[in-house]
Scaffold this motif. Structure first.
Motif, PDB file in Angstrom:
ATOM      1  N   THR A 132      33.476  46.146  53.410  1.00 27.77           N
ATOM      2  CA  THR A 132      33.010  46.354  54.785  1.00 27.77           C
ATOM      3  C   THR A 132      34.063  47.063  55.634  1.00 27.77           C
ATOM      4  N   ASN A 133      35.330  46.733  55.384  1.00 24.42           N
ATOM      5  CA  ASN A 133      36.415  47.268  56.214  1.00 24.42           C
ATOM      6  C   ASN A 133      37.180  48.412  55.560  1.00 24.42           C
ATOM      7  N   ARG A 134      36.647  48.929  54.465  1.00 27.21           N
ATOM      8  CA  ARG A 134      37.262  50.059  53.768  1.00 27.21           C
ATOM      9  C   ARG A 134      38.732  49.787  53.417  1.00 27.21           C
ATOM     10  N   VAL A 135      38.950  48.657  52.779  1.00 26.61           N
ATOM     11  CA  VAL A 135      40.292  48.311  52.307  1.00 26.61           C
ATOM     12  C   VAL A 135      40.311  48.472  50.785  1.00 26.61           C
ATOM     13  N   GLY A 136      41.221  49.298  50.284  1.00 26.96           N
ATOM     14  CA  GLY A 136      41.304  49.514  48.851  1.00 26.96           C
ATOM     15  C   GLY A 136      41.858  48.294  48.137  1.00 26.96           C
ATOM     16  N   ALA A 137      41.297  47.983  46.965  1.00 22.20           N
ATOM     17  CA  ALA A 137      41.751  46.824  46.196  1.00 22.20           C
ATOM     18  C   ALA A 137      41.549  47.072  44.708  1.00 22.20           C
ATOM     19  N   LEU A 138      42.371  46.406  43.914  1.00 25.04           N
ATOM     20  CA  LEU A 138      42.315  46.513  42.458  1.00 25.04           C
ATOM     21  C   LEU A 138      42.620  45.136  41.872  1.00 25.04           C
ATOM     22  N   ILE A 139      41.598  44.479  41.320  1.00 23.63           N
ATOM     23  CA  ILE A 139      41.739  43.106  40.830  1.00 23.63           C
ATOM     24  C   ILE A 139      41.288  43.043  39.371  1.00 23.63           C
ATOM     25  N   SER A 140      42.149  42.535  38.510  1.00 25.12           N
ATOM     26  CA  SER A 140      41.831  42.432  37.082  1.00 25.12           C
ATOM     27  C   SER A 140      41.792  40.969  36.657  1.00 25.12           C
ATOM     28  N   PHE A 141      40.776  40.640  35.867  1.00 24.87           N
ATOM     29  CA  PHE A 141      40.655  39.315  35.269  1.00 24.87           C
ATOM     30  C   PHE A 141      41.062  39.407  33.804  1.00 24.87           C
ATOM     31  N   GLU A 142      42.048  38.626  33.407  1.00 25.73           N
ATOM     32  CA  GLU A 142      42.415  38.554  31.995  1.00 25.73           C
ATOM     33  C   GLU A 142      41.339  37.781  31.239  1.00 25.73           C
ATOM     34  N   LEU A 143      40.851  38.352  30.142  1.00 31.64           N
ATOM     35  CA  LEU A 143      39.835  37.689  29.330  1.00 31.64           C
ATOM     36  C   LEU A 143      40.450  37.225  28.008  1.00 31.64           C
ATOM     37  N   ASN A 144      40.114  37.836  26.897  1.00 29.92           N
ATOM     38  CA  ASN A 144      40.621  37.379  25.610  1.00 29.92           C
ATOM     39  C   ASN A 144      41.960  38.008  25.235  1.00 29.92           C
ATOM     40  N   GLN A 145      42.162  39.255  25.639  1.00 28.39           N
ATOM     41  CA  GLN A 145      43.398  39.939  25.297  1.00 28.39           C
ATOM     42  C   GLN A 145      44.423  39.760  26.410  1.00 28.39           C
ATOM     43  N   SER A 146      45.628  39.434  26.001  1.00 27.21           N
ATOM     44  CA  SER A 146      46.673  39.086  26.959  1.00 27.21           C
ATOM     45  C   SER A 146      47.090  40.276  27.825  1.00 27.21           C
ATOM     46  N   LEU A 147      47.332  40.004  29.102  1.00 34.10           N
ATOM     47  CA  LEU A 147      47.881  40.990  30.035  1.00 34.10           C
ATOM     48  C   LEU A 147      49.306  40.611  30.428  1.00 34.10           C
ATOM     49  N   GLU A 148      49.957  39.832  29.590  1.00 34.94           N
ATOM     50  CA  GLU A 148      51.275  39.289  29.927  1.00 34.94           C
ATOM     51  C   GLU A 148      52.297  40.388  30.179  1.00 34.94           C
ATOM     52  N   ASP A 149      52.213  41.502  29.441  1.00 32.90           N
ATOM     53  CA  ASP A 149      53.164  42.600  29.649  1.00 32.90           C
ATOM     54  C   ASP A 149      53.036  43.176  31.057  1.00 32.90           C
ATOM     55  N   TYR A 150      51.799  43.308  31.545  1.00 28.21           N
ATOM     56  CA  TYR A 150      51.577  43.820  32.899  1.00 28.21           C
ATOM     57  C   TYR A 150      52.028  42.799  33.946  1.00 28.21           C
ATOM     58  N   ILE A 151      51.782  41.526  33.654  1.00 26.21           N
ATOM     59  CA  ILE A 151      52.177  40.467  34.585  1.00 26.21           C
ATOM     60  C   ILE A 151      53.692  40.416  34.732  1.00 26.21           C
ATOM     61  N   THR A 152      54.383  40.525  33.610  1.00 23.06           N
ATOM     62  CA  THR A 152      55.846  40.486  33.632  1.00 23.06           C
ATOM     63  C   THR A 152      56.427  41.653  34.419  1.00 23.06           C
ATOM     64  N   ALA A 153      55.796  42.827  34.290  1.00 27.36           N
ATOM     65  CA  ALA A 153      56.295  44.013  34.981  1.00 27.36           C
ATOM     66  C   ALA A 153      55.943  44.019  36.469  1.00 27.36           C
ATOM     67  N   GLY A 154      54.909  43.266  36.866  1.00 29.69           N
ATOM     68  CA  GLY A 154      54.510  43.210  38.273  1.00 29.69           C
ATOM     69  C   GLY A 154      55.299  42.171  39.053  1.00 29.69           C
ATOM     70  N   THR A 155      54.847  41.889  40.257  1.00 35.52           N
ATOM     71  CA  THR A 155      55.460  40.841  41.079  1.00 35.52           C
ATOM     72  C   THR A 155      54.733  39.528  40.801  1.00 35.52           C
ATOM     73  N   GLN A 156      55.404  38.626  40.104  1.00 33.69           N
ATOM     74  CA  GLN A 156      54.762  37.397  39.667  1.00 33.69           C
ATOM     75  C   GLN A 156      54.558  36.434  40.843  1.00 33.69           C
ATOM     76  N   ILE A 157      53.372  35.837  40.878  1.00 36.83           N
ATOM     77  CA  ILE A 157      53.007  34.934  41.972  1.00 36.83           C
ATOM     78  C   ILE A 157      52.644  33.554  41.450  1.00 36.83           C
TER      79      ILE A 157
END
Length: 268
Positions: A132-157
């Protein structure tokens, strides 16, 4: 019958047991390697390619196919060097996984219907606000294959999922809004993650977020949601495809793609 029992000697029994042990250890080795690499599509593709080449090598040796055998030997000789150069990051990641691997099955958090409802509600509310407010976003859901490499390289929360936190992460004034957010189970694992963009030719209407989402969908089974900053359109990226999702269908489509149909059956 007597000749058969005469053939059963101690050396033959030892040879048979050694052969059986050899096959068992090879099976254990392959099972162990597959259990390590199966959650990373790039690594799995490398492993499958090597396995195919080895199978062809065995066939050429068994059938005495000299010309094909020569070609396979050439590939094995020079391909190994090229493999280490081209796929150095993936090979390094695989070796790190082997060193850290645990033979026991990974423990994954289980979510009841109420928790799934909550996550769907919070994420859908945030996506509707962004659209509604034209805010860009990018959200990924980890399913069966691990995204741990991306998580480690990002800002962990590693924080609980909430509408307010999602809005804060993608608020343009924060340092975390540029990049992807990864949801792992019932937690926001990280923000500001970098996804290698696709190399495919895309229409100019698709921006950097769409290219990044497609790139991730080409190397993993993750579900990635993109909100366009220019149009406010919401799209899903999965299995190398982009699908635009109407806002009225967002909750149901998200539940379906996550495999949470039981949540839909229970009612909102």
């Amino acid at each position: 019958m007597d000749n058969f029992f005469d053939m059963i000697t101690l050396p033959s029994i030892i040879t048979f047991l050694r052969f059986g042990l050899d096959l068992f250890l090879v099976w254990i080795l392959f099972y162990y390697l597959i259990s390590i690499v199966r959650k990373n599509l790039r690594t799995l593709q490398i492993f499958k390619g090597i396995l195919i080449i080895l199978i062809v090598k065995l066939l050429t040796t068994a059938l005495n196919l000299k010309t094909l055998g020569y070609l396979v030997d050439t590939v094995l000789m020079w391909g190994a060097v090229a493999l280490f150069i081209i796929f150095q990051p993936e090979i390094r990641a695989t070796l790190e996984k082997i060193g850290k691997a645990n033979l026991s099955a990974p423990v994954r958090s289980t979510m009841d219907t109420a928790k799934k409802h909550y996550i769907l509600d919070e994420v859908t509310r945030a996506l509707q606000f962004f659209s509604t407010n034209r805010v860009g976003a990018l959200i990924s859901f980890e399913l069966n294959q691990s995204l741990e490499d991306y998580i480690t390289a990002g800002t962990q929360i590693h924080a609980d999922i909430s509408y307010e936190l999602i809005l804060t992460i993608f608020y343009e004034g924060t340092a975390l809004h540029d990049g992807g957010m990864i949801i792992q189970g019932d937690k926001i694992a990280c923000a500001s993650a970098f996804f290698e963009p696709t190399t495919r030719e895309l229409s100019p209407i698709y921006g950097a977020r769409h290219r990044a989402a497609l790139g991730l969908s080409e190397v993993s089974d993750a579900l990635t949601i993109i909100v366009s900053e220019e149009t406010g359109n919401v799209s899903f990226a999965k299995n190398g495809e982009l699908i635009r999702i109407p806002l009225v269908e967002l909750w149901d489509r998200l539940a379906k793609e996550l495999g949470w149909e039981d949540t839909i059956k229970e009612g909102k």
